[in-house]
Design a protein around this motif. Sequence first.
Motif, PDB file in Angstrom:
ATOM      1  N   MET A   1       0.837  -1.199   0.000  1.00  0.00           N
ATOM      2  CA  MET A   1       0.000   0.000   0.000  1.00  0.00           C
ATOM      3  C   MET A   1       0.874   1.251   0.000  1.00  0.00           C
ATOM      4  N   LYS A   2       0.577   2.187  -0.904  1.00  0.00           N
ATOM      5  CA  LYS A   2       1.344   3.418  -0.975  1.00  0.00           C
ATOM      6  C   LYS A   2       0.989   4.359   0.173  1.00  0.00           C
ATOM      7  N   LEU A  20      -9.287   8.914  -0.677  1.00  0.00           N
ATOM      8  CA  LEU A  20      -8.107   8.060  -0.847  1.00  0.00           C
ATOM      9  C   LEU A  20      -7.875   7.116   0.327  1.00  0.00           C
ATOM     10  N   SER A  21      -8.570   7.360   1.436  1.00  0.00           N
ATOM     11  CA  SER A  21      -8.240   6.665   2.689  1.00  0.00           C
ATOM     12  C   SER A  21      -8.449   5.155   2.636  1.00  0.00           C
ATOM     13  N   GLU A  22      -9.349   4.677   1.786  1.00  0.00           N
ATOM     14  CA  GLU A  22      -9.604   3.237   1.728  1.00  0.00           C
ATOM     15  C   GLU A  22      -8.497   2.481   0.988  1.00  0.00           C
ATOM     16  N   LYS A  23      -7.758   3.186   0.119  1.00  0.00           N
ATOM     17  CA  LYS A  23      -6.742   2.504  -0.698  1.00  0.00           C
ATOM     18  C   LYS A  23      -5.319   2.789  -0.252  1.00  0.00           C
ATOM     19  N   TYR A  24      -5.124   3.890   0.497  1.00  0.00           N
ATOM     20  CA  TYR A  24      -3.768   4.313   0.829  1.00  0.00           C
ATOM     21  C   TYR A  24      -3.654   4.725   2.290  1.00  0.00           C
ATOM     22  N   SER A  25      -2.440   4.694   2.808  1.00  0.00           N
ATOM     23  CA  SER A  25      -2.148   5.228   4.134  1.00  0.00           C
ATOM     24  C   SER A  25      -1.884   6.720   3.989  1.00  0.00           C
ATOM     25  N   LEU A  26      -2.512   7.518   4.853  1.00  0.00           N
ATOM     26  CA  LEU A  26      -2.453   8.967   4.703  1.00  0.00           C
ATOM     27  C   LEU A  26      -1.664   9.636   5.823  1.00  0.00           C
ATOM     28  N   TYR A  27      -0.915  10.656   5.429  1.00  0.00           N
ATOM     29  CA  TYR A  27      -0.214  11.552   6.349  1.00  0.00           C
ATOM     30  C   TYR A  27      -0.544  12.960   5.888  1.00  0.00           C
ATOM     31  N   GLU A  67      10.472  10.325   4.132  1.00  0.00           N
ATOM     32  CA  GLU A  67      11.119   9.126   3.600  1.00  0.00           C
ATOM     33  C   GLU A  67      10.136   7.997   3.333  1.00  0.00           C
ATOM     34  N   SER A  68       9.007   8.019   4.008  1.00  0.00           N
ATOM     35  CA  SER A  68       8.033   6.934   3.842  1.00  0.00           C
ATOM     36  C   SER A  68       6.943   7.274   2.828  1.00  0.00           C
ATOM     37  N   LEU A  69       6.954   8.479   2.273  1.00  0.00           N
ATOM     38  CA  LEU A  69       5.886   8.890   1.357  1.00  0.00           C
ATOM     39  C   LEU A  69       6.210   8.529  -0.089  1.00  0.00           C
ATOM     40  N   GLU A 189      -2.510   5.847  -9.896  1.00  0.00           N
ATOM     41  CA  GLU A 189      -2.477   4.473 -10.402  1.00  0.00           C
ATOM     42  C   GLU A 189      -1.661   4.366 -11.689  1.00  0.00           C
ATOM     43  N   ASN A 190      -1.691   5.420 -12.512  1.00  0.00           N
ATOM     44  CA  ASN A 190      -0.943   5.420 -13.768  1.00  0.00           C
ATOM     45  C   ASN A 190       0.518   5.816 -13.590  1.00  0.00           C
ATOM     46  N   GLY A 191       0.858   6.357 -12.413  1.00  0.00           N
ATOM     47  CA  GLY A 191       2.213   6.853 -12.202  1.00  0.00           C
ATOM     48  C   GLY A 191       2.523   8.105 -13.003  1.00  0.00           C
ATOM     49  N   THR A 192       1.509   8.899 -13.303  1.00  0.00           N
ATOM     50  CA  THR A 192       1.649  10.084 -14.152  1.00  0.00           C
ATOM     51  C   THR A 192       2.544  11.136 -13.505  1.00  0.00           C
ATOM     52  N   GLU A 193       3.428  11.722 -14.310  1.00  0.00           N
ATOM     53  CA  GLU A 193       4.289  12.808 -13.835  1.00  0.00           C
ATOM     54  C   GLU A 193       4.416  13.890 -14.903  1.00  0.00           C
TER      55      GLU A 193
END
Length: 256
Positions: A1-2, A20-27, A67-69, A189-193
Amino acid sequence: MKNIGIIGCGWLGTRIAASLSEKYSLYVTTTTQEKAEELKGKGIQTVVASFPDYQLADPYPRWNVLESLDVLIITIPISEKSCCVSSLYNRIQNLCSFIGDFKGQMFLMSSTGVYPDTEKEFTEIDVPVEKISGERMVKNKYPQVNILRLGGLMGDNRLLKNYNVSNLDFAVNHIHYKDIAGIILKMIENGTEKCLYNVTTLLHPSKAQVINAQKNLENREEREEVKGKKILSSKLVAELGYIFQYPDPREFHLNQ
């Protein structure tokens, strides 16, 4: 999980976090201890942080979770309309000290307010990033950043009928917060940048048409000519293939 970091959990940031909270860990960050406690009560790891528009004696402290993001979403104002260029520079410098040399996927929430009040259809090429101070400063430091130029933020308690509105025959350039979250989710999800996108609904009815629809008025007045500028999100649709949940501002009040 990202792990996702959201800088600025105001009206929009809070709703992005919820999506986003259901799919990812949030800070996340917020500007008051009261809001921080509220978010912590929802299980979201929160710190209090604000970014002053003056130069500090010492560099702004770095966020200890960087560092964890994997992804960083910035929602704090970076517009020249919110402060002068020198103050904006100081604010962004303090923000950059907070996030250091972050190399992960990044999103910056900008505004369609960068476009002039000219009666035409605008795409991203009409006003490049280099002409907008806040966008340019962030992109120079973080070239991977995705810049989303958001239309008027709507949904929940934000409906046009609740405001004192002028120029009723002018087009709206609105966006529902659920579509902002949906677009960010798809880009993650696409990794778009390195993309610049206008983020507005596909349809641009007049303010009068939107207000009448939201008030459920019968025999709604449909003005033949809709005036003013229209900000197009055609590039986003073409490149992401995103399907809007709310393509028509006249339906923002439905299925809330």
